[in-house]
Scaffold this motif. Structure first.
Motif, PDB file in Angstrom:
ATOM      1  N   ALA A  60     -13.946  25.224  48.486  1.00 38.01           N
ATOM      2  CA  ALA A  60     -15.364  25.393  48.799  1.00 38.01           C
ATOM      3  C   ALA A  60     -15.993  24.079  49.224  1.00 38.01           C
ATOM      4  O   ALA A  60     -16.838  24.037  50.134  1.00 38.01           O
ATOM      5  CB  ALA A  60     -16.099  25.965  47.588  1.00 38.01           C
ATOM      6  N   GLU A  61     -15.577  22.979  48.591  1.00 38.38           N
ATOM      7  CA  GLU A  61     -16.140  21.670  48.939  1.00 38.38           C
ATOM      8  C   GLU A  61     -15.798  21.275  50.370  1.00 38.38           C
ATOM      9  O   GLU A  61     -16.643  20.759  51.119  1.00 38.38           O
ATOM     10  CB  GLU A  61     -15.631  20.600  47.962  1.00 38.38           C
ATOM     11  N   THR A  62     -14.547  21.530  50.768  1.00 38.82           N
ATOM     12  CA  THR A  62     -14.143  21.208  52.134  1.00 38.82           C
ATOM     13  C   THR A  62     -14.895  22.077  53.131  1.00 38.82           C
ATOM     14  O   THR A  62     -15.317  21.606  54.198  1.00 38.82           O
ATOM     15  CB  THR A  62     -12.632  21.400  52.300  1.00 38.82           C
ATOM     16  N   GLU A  63     -15.076  23.358  52.801  1.00 46.06           N
ATOM     17  CA  GLU A  63     -15.836  24.252  53.675  1.00 46.06           C
ATOM     18  C   GLU A  63     -17.249  23.725  53.900  1.00 46.06           C
ATOM     19  O   GLU A  63     -17.762  23.756  55.024  1.00 46.06           O
ATOM     20  CB  GLU A  63     -15.904  25.656  53.074  1.00 46.06           C
ATOM     21  N   ILE A  64     -17.884  23.265  52.831  1.00 48.24           N
ATOM     22  CA  ILE A  64     -19.254  22.757  52.941  1.00 48.24           C
ATOM     23  C   ILE A  64     -19.309  21.594  53.939  1.00 48.24           C
ATOM     24  O   ILE A  64     -20.212  21.517  54.784  1.00 48.24           O
ATOM     25  CB  ILE A  64     -19.788  22.323  51.561  1.00 48.24           C
ATOM     26  N   LEU A  65     -18.352  20.703  53.855  1.00 46.14           N
ATOM     27  CA  LEU A  65     -18.317  19.558  54.770  1.00 46.14           C
ATOM     28  C   LEU A  65     -18.075  20.002  56.212  1.00 46.14           C
ATOM     29  O   LEU A  65     -18.712  19.490  57.142  1.00 46.14           O
ATOM     30  CB  LEU A  65     -17.241  18.567  54.326  1.00 46.14           C
ATOM     31  N   LEU A  66     -17.171  20.951  56.403  1.00 45.85           N
ATOM     32  CA  LEU A  66     -16.894  21.437  57.752  1.00 45.85           C
ATOM     33  C   LEU A  66     -18.103  22.158  58.346  1.00 45.85           C
ATOM     34  O   LEU A  66     -18.463  21.948  59.515  1.00 45.85           O
ATOM     35  CB  LEU A  66     -15.675  22.367  57.739  1.00 45.85           C
ATOM     36  N   PHE A  67     -18.734  23.020  57.552  1.00 42.36           N
ATOM     37  CA  PHE A  67     -19.928  23.721  58.026  1.00 42.36           C
ATOM     38  C   PHE A  67     -21.049  22.739  58.358  1.00 42.36           C
ATOM     39  O   PHE A  67     -21.750  22.910  59.367  1.00 42.36           O
ATOM     40  CB  PHE A  67     -20.421  24.734  56.985  1.00 42.36           C
ATOM     41  N   THR A  68     -21.220  21.730  57.533  1.00 47.37           N
ATOM     42  CA  THR A  68     -22.282  20.753  57.782  1.00 47.37           C
ATOM     43  C   THR A  68     -22.006  19.966  59.055  1.00 47.37           C
ATOM     44  O   THR A  68     -22.927  19.701  59.842  1.00 47.37           O
ATOM     45  CB  THR A  68     -22.435  19.799  56.586  1.00 47.37           C
ATOM     46  N   ALA A  69     -20.751  19.605  59.287  1.00 44.88           N
ATOM     47  CA  ALA A  69     -20.396  18.888  60.512  1.00 44.88           C
ATOM     48  C   ALA A  69     -20.660  19.756  61.744  1.00 44.88           C
ATOM     49  O   ALA A  69     -21.232  19.288  62.746  1.00 44.88           O
ATOM     50  CB  ALA A  69     -18.923  18.471  60.470  1.00 44.88           C
ATOM     51  N   ALA A  70     -20.266  21.018  61.673  1.00 41.17           N
ATOM     52  CA  ALA A  70     -20.518  21.931  62.790  1.00 41.17           C
ATOM     53  C   ALA A  70     -22.013  22.114  63.022  1.00 41.17           C
ATOM     54  O   ALA A  70     -22.488  22.113  64.166  1.00 41.17           O
ATOM     55  CB  ALA A  70     -19.850  23.275  62.521  1.00 41.17           C
ATOM     56  N   ARG A  71     -22.759  22.255  61.938  1.00 36.34           N
ATOM     57  CA  ARG A  71     -24.214  22.482  62.047  1.00 36.34           C
ATOM     58  C   ARG A  71     -24.913  21.262  62.648  1.00 36.34           C
ATOM     59  O   ARG A  71     -25.851  21.403  63.447  1.00 36.34           O
ATOM     60  CB  ARG A  71     -24.783  22.829  60.670  1.00 36.34           C
ATOM     61  N   ARG A  72     -24.477  20.086  62.271  1.00 39.52           N
ATOM     62  CA  ARG A  72     -25.091  18.874  62.808  1.00 39.52           C
ATOM     63  C   ARG A  72     -24.895  18.800  64.319  1.00 39.52           C
ATOM     64  O   ARG A  72     -25.828  18.481  65.076  1.00 39.52           O
ATOM     65  CB  ARG A  72     -24.489  17.636  62.127  1.00 39.52           C
ATOM     66  N   ASP A  73     -23.693  19.102  64.794  1.00 38.90           N
ATOM     67  CA  ASP A  73     -23.434  19.077  66.233  1.00 38.90           C
ATOM     68  C   ASP A  73     -24.262  20.138  66.951  1.00 38.90           C
ATOM     69  O   ASP A  73     -24.842  19.886  68.009  1.00 38.90           O
ATOM     70  CB  ASP A  73     -21.947  19.295  66.500  1.00 38.90           C
ATOM     71  N   HIS A  74     -24.335  21.327  66.359  1.00 37.57           N
ATOM     72  CA  HIS A  74     -25.136  22.424  66.905  1.00 37.57           C
ATOM     73  C   HIS A  74     -26.603  22.014  67.016  1.00 37.57           C
ATOM     74  O   HIS A  74     -27.270  22.277  68.029  1.00 37.57           O
ATOM     75  CB  HIS A  74     -24.979  23.626  65.970  1.00 37.57           C
ATOM     76  N   ARG A  99     -25.620  28.140  51.924  1.00 34.08           N
ATOM     77  CA  ARG A  99     -26.220  28.192  50.588  1.00 34.08           C
ATOM     78  C   ARG A  99     -25.652  29.350  49.774  1.00 34.08           C
ATOM     79  O   ARG A  99     -25.424  29.230  48.563  1.00 34.08           O
ATOM     80  CB  ARG A  99     -27.735  28.346  50.714  1.00 34.08           C
ATOM     81  N   VAL A 100     -25.421  30.480  50.432  1.00 29.59           N
ATOM     82  CA  VAL A 100     -24.943  31.662  49.711  1.00 29.59           C
ATOM     83  C   VAL A 100     -23.415  31.670  49.608  1.00 29.59           C
ATOM     84  O   VAL A 100     -22.856  31.839  48.521  1.00 29.59           O
ATOM     85  CB  VAL A 100     -25.438  32.953  50.399  1.00 29.59           C
ATOM     86  N   TYR A 101     -22.716  31.490  50.735  1.00 29.74           N
ATOM     87  CA  TYR A 101     -21.257  31.602  50.738  1.00 29.74           C
ATOM     88  C   TYR A 101     -20.591  30.507  49.898  1.00 29.74           C
ATOM     89  O   TYR A 101     -19.756  30.776  49.046  1.00 29.74           O
ATOM     90  CB  TYR A 101     -20.719  31.532  52.162  1.00 29.74           C
ATOM     91  N   GLN A 102     -20.931  29.255  50.171  1.00 26.18           N
ATOM     92  CA  GLN A 102     -20.279  28.154  49.463  1.00 26.18           C
ATOM     93  C   GLN A 102     -21.081  27.684  48.257  1.00 26.18           C
ATOM     94  O   GLN A 102     -20.511  27.305  47.241  1.00 26.18           O
ATOM     95  CB  GLN A 102     -20.027  26.978  50.408  1.00 26.18           C
ATOM     96  N   GLY A 103     -22.405  27.719  48.374  1.00 28.55           N
ATOM     97  CA  GLY A 103     -23.231  27.173  47.310  1.00 28.55           C
ATOM     98  C   GLY A 103     -23.356  28.044  46.090  1.00 28.55           C
ATOM     99  O   GLY A 103     -23.480  27.549  44.968  1.00 28.55           O
ATOM    100  N   ALA A 104     -23.299  29.373  46.283  1.00 24.06           N
ATOM    101  CA  ALA A 104     -23.562  30.273  45.168  1.00 24.06           C
ATOM    102  C   ALA A 104     -22.364  31.115  44.746  1.00 24.06           C
ATOM    103  O   ALA A 104     -22.272  31.508  43.594  1.00 24.06           O
ATOM    104  CB  ALA A 104     -24.727  31.204  45.514  1.00 24.06           C
ATOM    105  N   THR A 105     -21.456  31.395  45.665  1.00 27.27           N
ATOM    106  CA  THR A 105     -20.396  32.357  45.349  1.00 27.27           C
ATOM    107  C   THR A 105     -19.032  31.728  45.141  1.00 27.27           C
ATOM    108  O   THR A 105     -18.137  32.366  44.603  1.00 27.27           O
ATOM    109  CB  THR A 105     -20.266  33.410  46.464  1.00 27.27           C
ATOM    110  N   ARG A 106     -18.838  30.489  45.571  1.00 35.65           N
ATOM    111  CA  ARG A 106     -17.511  29.884  45.445  1.00 35.65           C
ATOM    112  C   ARG A 106     -17.545  28.664  44.529  1.00 35.65           C
ATOM    113  O   ARG A 106     -16.842  27.694  44.736  1.00 35.65           O
ATOM    114  CB  ARG A 106     -16.980  29.502  46.838  1.00 35.65           C
ATOM    115  N   GLY A 107     -18.378  28.754  43.531  1.00 35.17           N
ATOM    116  CA  GLY A 107     -18.544  27.641  42.602  1.00 35.17           C
ATOM    117  C   GLY A 107     -20.013  27.258  42.524  1.00 35.17           C
ATOM    118  O   GLY A 107     -20.811  27.615  43.392  1.00 35.17           O
TER     119      GLY A 107
END
Length: 205
Positions: A60-74, A99-107
């Motif tokens: 979940a932690e790695t997903e958060i970083l990947l999503f944030t990197a993608a979102r920043r470029d977007h 917030r929901v997928y990684q922040g609340a449901t995967r830890g």
């Protein structure tokens, strides 16, 4: 104006986002249809890492970083430039999904998600439309697509039920911008309610 669609997998939000943009363009507005993860060349590259492959591919932690990197470029490549020109951006998912997928449901990682969002994104939509649908029906629909981008669907039905609860809780926490729309109806009925919500929001921008 920045409008986002959120909801569990298979809820129909992608269809509604597309229909809304078609309507806005028909009225003469300059409207961009985009999605997350994705929406810019760099973010689309990261998307493939996130939505394909084995469910346990990333923590979940790695997903958060990947999503944030993608979102920043977007944000840099599409969202901010369009909004600066007075145009409309309609995105199929944005920060609320993380917030929901990684922040609340995967830890218990919501604080980490919020901290990264504040530091690296710092933007919230003007209006978020959450398409609420029965999780079992939505999961059947999502898996039936066989899109090859079904990594999150493969977490199973219990995961989708938890996601739904997360999105409804998020709507309650941000009532000024979130609207929950019943997705257990025809596409046309949902689309009509979407237009009502968007028209009201545009009148107050």
């Amino acid at each position: 104006m920045f409008i986002t669609f959120e909801g569990i997998d298979g809820s129909g939000k992608s269809t509604q986002a597309r229909r809304l943009v078609e309507h806005l363009r028909a009225t003469g507005a300059i409207a961009h249809l985009t999605r997350e993860p994705g929406g810019s060349p760099g973010a689309e590259d990261i998307r493939r890492l996130l939505v394909e492959g084995d469910p346990g591919r990333w923590s979940a932690e790695t997903e958060i970083l990947l999503f944030t990197a993608a979102r920043r470029d977007h944000l840099e490549r599409l969202i901010k430039p369009a909004l600066a020109k007075g145009q409309i951006v309609v995105s199929d998912r944005f920060a609320d999904s993380t917030r929901v997928y990684q922040g609340a449901t995967r830890g218990d990682l919501r604080a980490l998600v919020d901290d990264l969002h504040a530091q690296m994104i710092g933007v919230e939509p003007d209006l978020t439309l959450i398409i609420d649908m029965d999780p079992d029906a939505a999961l059947s629909r999502g898996l039936a697509r066989k899109s090859g981008e079904d990594r999150f669907e493969e977490f199973g039905a219990s995961f989708q039920h938890t996601l739904r609860e997360g999105f409804l809780a998020l709507a309650k926490s941000a009532p000024d911008r979130c609207r929950v729309i019943d997705g257990n109806r025809s596409v046309d009925a949902v689309a009509q309610e979407v237009l009502v919500c968007v028209d009201r929001a545009r009148a107050h921008v």
